[in-house]
Design a protein around this motif. Sequence first.
Motif, short mmCIF file in Angstrom:
data_model
loop_
_atom_site.label_atom_id
_atom_site.label_comp_id
_atom_site.label_asym_id
_atom_site.label_seq_id
_atom_site.Cartn_x
_atom_site.Cartn_y
_atom_site.Cartn_z
N GLU A 116 51.56 6.11 15.33
CA GLU A 116 51.79 6.83 14.08
C GLU A 116 50.50 7.43 13.55
OE1 GLU A 116 55.37 4.56 11.81
OE2 GLU A 116 53.43 3.55 11.79
N VAL A 117 50.65 8.54 12.86
CA VAL A 117 49.53 9.18 12.15
C VAL A 117 49.92 9.27 10.68
CG1 VAL A 117 48.24 11.30 11.84
CG2 VAL A 117 48.70 10.47 14.14
N GLY A 123 41.81 20.72 6.23
CA GLY A 123 41.08 21.75 5.51
C GLY A 123 40.02 22.38 6.40
N ARG A 124 39.00 22.94 5.78
CA ARG A 124 37.88 23.54 6.50
C ARG A 124 36.58 22.94 5.97
NH1 ARG A 124 39.04 27.93 9.61
NH2 ARG A 124 36.83 28.48 9.68
N HIS A 125 35.65 22.72 6.89
CA HIS A 125 34.35 22.17 6.52
C HIS A 125 33.30 22.80 7.42
CE1 HIS A 125 31.52 19.31 4.81
NE2 HIS A 125 31.10 19.02 6.03
N ARG A 126 32.31 23.43 6.82
CA ARG A 126 31.24 24.09 7.56
C ARG A 126 31.80 25.07 8.60
NH1 ARG A 126 27.10 19.29 9.10
NH2 ARG A 126 26.48 20.86 10.64
N GLY A 127 32.86 25.77 8.20
CA GLY A 127 33.44 26.79 9.06
C GLY A 127 34.40 26.28 10.11
N ARG A 128 34.66 24.98 10.14
CA ARG A 128 35.57 24.41 11.14
C ARG A 128 36.83 23.87 10.47
NH1 ARG A 128 33.26 23.64 16.13
NH2 ARG A 128 30.97 23.65 16.20
N GLU A 129 37.97 24.13 11.09
CA GLU A 129 39.20 23.47 10.67
C GLU A 129 39.14 22.01 11.09
OE1 GLU A 129 43.19 25.59 10.56
OE2 GLU A 129 42.16 26.59 12.22
N PHE A 130 39.72 21.14 10.28
CA PHE A 130 39.74 19.73 10.65
C PHE A 130 41.02 19.07 10.13
CE2 PHE A 130 38.18 19.40 6.32
CZ PHE A 130 38.76 18.22 5.86
N TRP A 131 41.35 17.96 10.77
CA TRP A 131 42.43 17.08 10.36
C TRP A 131 41.89 15.66 10.44
CZ3 TRP A 131 42.59 21.16 13.53
CH2 TRP A 131 43.48 22.20 13.23
N THR A 132 42.04 14.91 9.39
CA THR A 132 41.56 13.53 9.41
C THR A 132 42.61 12.63 8.78
OG1 THR A 132 39.71 12.07 8.83
CG2 THR A 132 40.36 13.68 7.17
N GLY A 133 42.65 11.39 9.21
CA GLY A 133 43.64 10.46 8.70
C GLY A 133 43.53 9.13 9.42
N ARG A 134 44.64 8.41 9.47
CA ARG A 134 44.65 7.09 10.10
C ARG A 134 45.62 7.07 11.27
NH1 ARG A 134 43.88 2.92 5.90
NH2 ARG A 134 41.84 3.90 6.19
N PHE A 148 40.70 8.84 12.27
CA PHE A 148 40.37 9.91 13.22
C PHE A 148 39.91 11.15 12.47
CE2 PHE A 148 44.76 10.74 12.05
CZ PHE A 148 44.77 12.11 11.87
N LEU A 149 39.19 11.99 13.17
CA LEU A 149 38.74 13.27 12.63
C LEU A 149 38.81 14.30 13.75
CD1 LEU A 149 37.35 15.19 10.61
CD2 LEU A 149 35.15 14.22 11.35
N ASP A 150 39.82 15.14 13.70
CA ASP A 150 40.04 16.18 14.71
C ASP A 150 39.35 17.46 14.23
OD1 ASP A 150 40.99 18.21 16.35
OD2 ASP A 150 43.00 17.35 16.51
N LEU A 151 38.34 17.90 14.96
CA LEU A 151 37.59 19.10 14.61
C LEU A 151 37.91 20.23 15.58
CD1 LEU A 151 34.10 17.54 13.81
CD2 LEU A 151 35.53 18.78 12.19
N HIS A 152 38.08 21.43 15.05
CA HIS A 152 38.38 22.58 15.89
C HIS A 152 37.16 22.95 16.74
CE1 HIS A 152 39.91 26.47 17.14
NE2 HIS A 152 38.79 27.02 16.74
N GLU A 222 38.80 16.35 25.19
CA GLU A 222 39.37 16.88 26.43
C GLU A 222 39.89 18.28 26.13
OE1 GLU A 222 43.31 15.92 28.90
OE2 GLU A 222 41.79 14.35 29.09
N GLY A 223 39.43 19.26 26.89
CA GLY A 223 39.86 20.63 26.64
C GLY A 223 39.41 21.10 25.27
N ARG A 224 40.31 21.72 24.54
CA ARG A 224 39.98 22.24 23.21
C ARG A 224 40.27 21.23 22.11
NH1 ARG A 224 38.90 27.69 22.89
NH2 ARG A 224 39.24 28.88 24.80
N ARG A 225 40.09 19.98 22.41
CA ARG A 225 40.30 18.92 21.44
C ARG A 225 39.07 18.02 21.38
NH1 ARG A 225 43.48 22.10 20.24
NH2 ARG A 225 45.75 22.02 20.43
N PHE A 226 38.57 17.84 20.18
CA PHE A 226 37.46 16.92 19.94
C PHE A 226 37.87 16.06 18.75
CE2 PHE A 226 33.77 15.51 17.62
CZ PHE A 226 32.90 15.07 18.61
N VAL A 227 37.98 14.74 18.97
CA VAL A 227 38.44 13.84 17.92
C VAL A 227 37.42 12.72 17.74
CG1 VAL A 227 40.35 12.44 17.05
CG2 VAL A 227 40.81 14.31 18.66
N ALA A 228 36.82 12.67 16.57
CA ALA A 228 35.94 11.55 16.24
C ALA A 228 36.79 10.33 15.92
CB ALA A 228 35.05 11.91 15.05
#
Length: 269
Positions: A116-117, A123-134, A148-152, A222-228
């Motif tokens: 589950e997420v 939103g956007r931060h420093r020009g990058r779209e992001f999604w963050t949550g649990r 998690f923190l998914d950065l474009h 992996e690919g076009r996905r970077f998740v902290a």
Amino acid sequence: MTAAPVSHRVTGPRLRSDLAWQLHQGAAIVYVIWFAVAVPLVIAGLLLEPRWVGWMVLAWFLVLIGFTVLLRVRDSRRRRAWAEAAGQLGWRISASGTDLLDRWPFPPFDVDPKAEVVDVTSGRHRGREFWTGRFRHKVRRRELGFDFLDLHVERPLPPLQVLPTALAPVAAAGYLPLPLQIDGLPARYGLFNGREDHAMAVLHPRAVEALADVPAFGFSCEGRRFVAILPAYRDTTTALAQLDAACDLLDLMPEQVWRAGEQWAATQS
């Protein structure tokens, strides 16, 4: 609107990530224990001799309830502070984000099909779209979770999962890492997926310097996905500082890693 990068050192969590998760998740069942177990014990203790046993049981469970209430109050304040910060920065908050799961067909997000997420902010931060949550998932019947923190990213990255050892129990349970010997990092790190030379290239001295002033966190890409991958139950100051550090990590990504990602992506088509 973006926040200014955080330059001062932010204090890390006092508890290991898996212990903190279990502590917060387990706090809710204290009330069940109270009514199912404690009340009969207290009654029996007060009716039988010596009565001080009943008073001790009562005092112990009162302490547990007080601790549970304290955790709930702190969680409520943490959520309220984050909501206020997100509102000021023009970010959006939603209760869940099931569509995000389809974005991450790689570890550790593909282990549990019923993962589950929740508590998603975008939103956007420093020009990058992001999604963050649990992110919540189950590993060997244990319910675990982390933030998690998914950065474009504009270009593909090679498969890679690098974590501090403290996060491994919640994000890579049961996996044996390859230790990474890198000076200057705020914690011991391990490689759980991908090539060691790619990990060492990502964690070059300037990247290590950017990570050194914030509590340790890892990432999976992996690919076009970077998740902290971050510890759960962080305060707003820590979350914003780690957001900046993750952006720094991408801004400082070596060209050789981007090229390796493009070569990997070419083999997947």
